[in-house]
Structure formats: C-alpha cells, structure tokens
Design a protein around this motif. Structure first.
Motif, mmCIF file in Angstrom:
data_model
loop_
_atom_site.group_PDB
_atom_site.id
_atom_site.type_symbol
_atom_site.label_atom_id
_atom_site.label_comp_id
_atom_site.label_asym_id
_atom_site.label_seq_id
_atom_site.Cartn_x
_atom_site.Cartn_y
_atom_site.Cartn_z
ATOM 1 N N VAL A 13 22.697 28.037 -83.513
ATOM 2 C CA VAL A 13 23.121 27.850 -82.127
ATOM 3 C C VAL A 13 24.036 26.634 -82.059
ATOM 4 C CG1 VAL A 13 22.363 27.456 -79.760
ATOM 5 C CG2 VAL A 13 20.918 28.766 -81.325
ATOM 6 N N SER A 14 25.132 26.788 -81.320
ATOM 7 C CA SER A 14 26.055 25.685 -81.091
ATOM 8 C C SER A 14 26.305 25.581 -79.596
ATOM 9 C CB SER A 14 27.371 25.961 -81.823
ATOM 10 O OG SER A 14 28.323 24.975 -81.504
ATOM 11 N N THR A 15 26.382 24.359 -79.090
ATOM 12 C CA THR A 15 26.630 24.173 -77.660
ATOM 13 C C THR A 15 27.757 23.179 -77.439
ATOM 14 O OG1 THR A 15 25.013 22.391 -77.489
ATOM 15 C CG2 THR A 15 24.223 24.628 -77.028
ATOM 16 N N SER A 16 28.428 23.335 -76.318
ATOM 17 C CA SER A 16 29.420 22.356 -75.878
ATOM 18 C C SER A 16 29.496 22.443 -74.359
ATOM 19 C CB SER A 16 30.784 22.611 -76.517
ATOM 20 O OG SER A 16 31.304 23.842 -76.090
ATOM 21 N N THR A 17 30.066 21.432 -73.755
ATOM 22 C CA THR A 17 30.211 21.427 -72.293
ATOM 23 C C THR A 17 31.663 21.181 -71.922
ATOM 24 O OG1 THR A 17 29.746 19.065 -72.151
ATOM 25 C CG2 THR A 17 27.869 20.570 -71.893
ATOM 26 N N HIS A 18 31.995 21.634 -70.732
ATOM 27 C CA HIS A 18 33.327 21.373 -70.188
ATOM 28 C C HIS A 18 33.210 21.339 -68.673
ATOM 29 C CE1 HIS A 18 37.631 21.047 -70.740
ATOM 30 N NE2 HIS A 18 37.750 21.733 -69.622
ATOM 31 N N SER A 19 33.977 20.447 -68.062
ATOM 32 C CA SER A 19 33.934 20.369 -66.600
ATOM 33 C C SER A 19 35.318 20.628 -66.030
ATOM 34 C CB SER A 19 33.406 19.014 -66.138
ATOM 35 O OG SER A 19 34.219 17.980 -66.618
ATOM 36 N N PHE A 20 35.321 21.248 -64.868
ATOM 37 C CA PHE A 20 36.524 21.559 -64.104
ATOM 38 C C PHE A 20 36.291 21.021 -62.698
ATOM 39 C CE2 PHE A 20 35.802 24.931 -67.195
ATOM 40 C CZ PHE A 20 37.016 24.969 -67.869
ATOM 41 N N GLY A 21 36.719 19.810 -62.423
ATOM 42 C CA GLY A 21 36.472 19.213 -61.118
ATOM 43 C C GLY A 21 34.985 18.994 -60.908
ATOM 44 N N ASP A 22 34.429 19.627 -59.858
ATOM 45 C CA ASP A 22 33.002 19.484 -59.539
ATOM 46 C C ASP A 22 32.120 20.466 -60.310
ATOM 47 O OD1 ASP A 22 33.607 17.490 -57.773
ATOM 48 O OD2 ASP A 22 33.520 18.764 -55.986
ATOM 49 N N LEU A 23 32.718 21.370 -61.054
ATOM 50 C CA LEU A 23 31.944 22.372 -61.785
ATOM 51 C C LEU A 23 31.811 21.969 -63.247
ATOM 52 C CD1 LEU A 23 33.545 25.627 -60.347
ATOM 53 C CD2 LEU A 23 31.433 24.512 -59.631
ATOM 54 N N ALA A 24 30.639 22.196 -63.800
ATOM 55 C CA ALA A 24 30.397 21.909 -65.215
ATOM 56 C C ALA A 24 29.749 23.132 -65.858
ATOM 57 C CB ALA A 24 29.484 20.695 -65.356
ATOM 58 N N TYR A 25 30.161 23.425 -67.080
ATOM 59 C CA TYR A 25 29.659 24.594 -67.798
ATOM 60 C C TYR A 25 29.148 24.210 -69.170
ATOM 61 C CZ TYR A 25 31.963 27.351 -64.226
ATOM 62 O OH TYR A 25 32.338 27.890 -63.024
ATOM 63 N N LEU A 26 28.077 24.895 -69.573
ATOM 64 C CA LEU A 26 27.532 24.784 -70.915
ATOM 65 C C LEU A 26 27.930 26.056 -71.653
ATOM 66 C CD1 LEU A 26 25.603 23.507 -73.056
ATOM 67 C CD2 LEU A 26 23.760 24.799 -71.952
ATOM 68 N N TYR A 27 28.594 25.912 -72.782
ATOM 69 C CA TYR A 27 28.950 27.049 -73.628
ATOM 70 C C TYR A 27 27.934 27.114 -74.758
ATOM 71 C CZ TYR A 27 33.368 27.037 -71.145
ATOM 72 O OH TYR A 27 34.323 27.087 -70.162
ATOM 73 N N ILE A 28 27.293 28.270 -74.909
ATOM 74 C CA ILE A 28 26.277 28.463 -75.941
ATOM 75 C C ILE A 28 26.752 29.568 -76.875
ATOM 76 C CG2 ILE A 28 23.861 28.988 -76.436
ATOM 77 C CD1 ILE A 28 23.232 28.269 -73.511
ATOM 78 N N THR A 29 26.839 29.259 -78.171
ATOM 79 C CA THR A 29 27.252 30.245 -79.166
ATOM 80 C C THR A 29 26.093 30.517 -80.114
ATOM 81 O OG1 THR A 29 29.549 29.514 -79.072
ATOM 82 C CG2 THR A 29 28.884 30.759 -81.029
ATOM 83 N N TYR A 30 25.794 31.795 -80.301
ATOM 84 C CA TYR A 30 24.777 32.236 -81.247
ATOM 85 C C TYR A 30 25.468 32.991 -82.378
ATOM 86 C CZ TYR A 30 21.023 31.282 -77.914
ATOM 87 O OH TYR A 30 20.137 30.664 -77.078
ATOM 88 N N VAL A 31 25.044 32.725 -83.620
ATOM 89 C CA VAL A 31 25.552 33.418 -84.800
ATOM 90 C C VAL A 31 24.344 33.814 -85.636
ATOM 91 C CG1 VAL A 31 26.945 33.207 -86.894
ATOM 92 C CG2 VAL A 31 27.659 32.035 -84.818
ATOM 93 N N GLY A 32 24.350 35.030 -86.173
ATOM 94 C CA GLY A 32 23.235 35.463 -87.002
ATOM 95 C C GLY A 32 23.569 36.720 -87.771
#
Length: 99
Positions: A72-91
C-alpha cells in the motif's frame, strides 16, 4: 467469489499456491477535508476505503481466490479547501489451495 488478501508472500500453514496471475494495481481517492468527512459519515453506510479495496480485488482474475504480497502506498494533495488522500494497492492474484 471473495478473495483472501495477504500483505505477506508467506501463506498460513496448510496452504499453497497452485497458480499465479499477472500483478494488479489500483489507485483510489478519499476526500479528507472537513467537508468530505461529514459527507462520508452521514450519507454512506460504508467507507470510501472499503470501496477502494473492493475495486482492487475485482481486478484480479476470476480464477484467483487470493491476492498475495499486497503493498500500500499513500499520498495527499490539496486543492484550495479540499484535500485528498490517494491510496494505491499493488498485489499478485493467485489460486491458493489446501496442501
């Protein structure tokens, strides 16, 4: 068919790999800003994280009953007042059988 999910390459005692299928990957997003948390809690009976795992498992061959070595890999990014968590699964999907 439900799939067993393993973060390890080592299977529990009494199980062995009968067949291996091509590796799969899925990236999903979860809104983590205040607005996203409120909407997620009150409008849904499941979480976006659950949906991401289900989409990931659905990518596996229909003959596979397990996904091995999940990373599992995660990263975050924000666009103004919005924030997102990106979650990547590999298997690696596999057919696992009893010894």
């Amino acid at each position: 068919m439900d799939k067993m999910l393993f973060t390890s390459d080592k299977l529990p005692q009494g199980m062995e790999v009968a067949e291996v299928y091509p590796m799969i990957q899925f990236t999903g997003t979860v809104e983590i800003s205040d607005r996203g948390a409120v909407v997620g809690m009150y409008e849904r009976k499941r979480t976006e994280e659950d949906d991401i795992i289900k989409h990931f498992a659905a990518l596996a061959s229909s003959d596979a009953n397990a996904i091995l070595g999940i990373q599992v890999s995660t990263s975050t990014h924000s666009f103004g007042d919005l924030a997102y968590l990106y979650i990547t699964y590999v298997g690696t999907p596999a057919l696992v059988v009893s010894e």
